[in-house]
Design an enzyme around this catalytic site. Structure first.
Site, PDB file in Angstrom:
ATOM      1  CG  ASP A  12      40.347   0.094  19.026  1.00 50.68           C
ATOM      2  OD1 ASP A  12      41.438  -0.451  18.810  1.00 50.68           O
ATOM      3  OD2 ASP A  12      39.294  -0.557  19.288  1.00 50.68           O
ATOM      4  CG  ASP A  14      40.477  -5.285  15.751  1.00 50.85           C
ATOM      5  OD1 ASP A  14      40.244  -5.471  14.553  1.00 50.85           O
ATOM      6  OD2 ASP A  14      41.596  -5.530  16.273  1.00 50.85           O
TER       7      ASP A  14
HETATM    8  C1  BG6 Z   1      42.991  -5.461  19.369  1.00 46.18           C
HETATM    9  C2  BG6 Z   1      41.819  -6.346  19.724  1.00 46.18           C
HETATM   10  O1  BG6 Z   1      42.582  -4.496  18.440  1.00 46.18           O
HETATM   11  O2  BG6 Z   1      44.048  -6.231  18.801  1.00 46.18           O
HETATM   12  C3  BG6 Z   1      42.290  -7.453  20.647  1.00 46.18           C
HETATM   13  O3  BG6 Z   1      40.841  -5.565  20.391  1.00 46.18           O
HETATM   14  C4  BG6 Z   1      43.400  -8.230  19.968  1.00 46.18           C
HETATM   15  O4  BG6 Z   1      41.208  -8.282  20.966  1.00 46.18           O
HETATM   16  C5  BG6 Z   1      44.550  -7.278  19.638  1.00 46.18           C
HETATM   17  O5  BG6 Z   1      43.877  -9.249  20.837  1.00 46.18           O
HETATM   18  C6  BG6 Z   1      45.703  -7.977  18.915  1.00 46.18           C
HETATM   19  O6  BG6 Z   1      45.270  -8.387  17.655  1.00 46.18           O
HETATM   20  P1  BG6 Z   1      46.035  -9.314  16.620  1.00 46.18           P
HETATM   21  O7  BG6 Z   1      45.278  -9.136  15.331  1.00 46.18           O
HETATM   22  O8  BG6 Z   1      47.457  -8.787  16.537  1.00 46.18           O
HETATM   23  O9  BG6 Z   1      45.995 -10.686  17.169  1.00 46.18           O
HETATM   24 MG    MG Z   2      38.689  -2.323  20.010  1.00 44.05          MG
END
Ligand code: BG6
Ligand code: MG
Length: 219
Positions: A12, A14
């Site tokens: 993953d 984030d």
């Molecule tokens: C994930 C995060 O990696 O990406 C979530 O953990 C987030 O919290 C999701 O909502 C979508 O991210 P983005 O950058 O497309 O808004």
């Molecule tokens: Mg994550």
């Protein structure tokens, strides 16, 4: 520990590779405060791993009929604007401890490595971190129809790597991501809060431990 042959590790992004989970939290908090919607870190845990619109629906779950679909889409778009604004100075310092040393080591040991992220901003973030050529494959929110806990992102990453799902480890900080990994038939390694989640197969408290987990699984 069960024995498996591991050929690939799918990370993953984030909260596992980079501390952007905190930036997501702050952007949602800013939006929620502006709208007068209660939002705290506990609710934020449920936003980990799930798509932007799914996050809006979680935040609004106690007031499902107040906002129209167009208003919800606008909220998702606004949050993304705040989030991207906050990434202005993102650089290698935001990498989580151990990442920079461990990724080359895993590659040297012959593992395929990939990103499996729900984020549509993953490519831009990897570029800012100088990691855009590090992973063998990147599958992100732009490539999938269903976000975690659906296994699509991880199955696509395994397929892109040419590795069978049961030969993949997933490293995740979210319960949605651990559910997705298990559903994909992969071995689920949990970091952060996911360390103690019941479906996590091994919890690790530091990124460096991944190499040891691979070695132990491969016996
Ligand atoms: C994930 C995060 O990696 O990406 C979530 O953990 C987030 O919290 C999701 O909502 C979508 O991210 P983005 O950058 O497309 O808004
Ligand atoms: Mg994550």
């Amino acid at each position: 520990m069960e024995k498996r042959v591991i050929d690939a590790i799918i990370f993953d992004l984030d909260g596992v590779i980079v501390s952007t989970d905190e930036y997501h939290y702050k952007a949602w908090k800013r939006l929620a405060d502006e709208e007068g919607i209660p939002f705290d870190r506990e609710m934020n845990h449920r936003l980990r791993g799930v798509s932007r619109m799914a996050c809006v629906n979680i935040i609004l779950e106690k007031m499902p009929d107040i906002y129209t679909l167009a208003e919800k889409e606008n909220m998702a778009e606004r949050k993304n604007r705040y989030y991207i604004e906050s990434l202005g100075n993102l650089n290698e310092q935001a990498l989580l401890p151990g990442v920079q040393e461990t990724l080359p080591l895993l590659k040297k040991e012959g593992y395929q490595i990939a990103i499996g992220s729900s984020s549509k901003n993953a490519g831009m973030i990897l570029e800012k971190l100088g990691l855009d050529h590090t992973f063998h494959k990147v599958v992100d929110g732009n490539d999938i129809t269903f976000s975690k806990p659906n296994p699509e992102v991880f199955l696509k990453a395994a397929d892109a790597l040419g590795v069978r799902p049961e030969r993949c480890i997933v490293v995740e900080d979210s319960t949605a991501g651990i559910d997705a990994a298990r559903c994909a038939g992969m071995f689920a390694v949990g970091t952060a809060e996911a360390q103690i989640y019941e479906k996590t197969q091994i919890g690790i408290s530091s990124f460096e431990q991944i190499a040891g987990v691979c070695r132990r699984l491969n016996g």
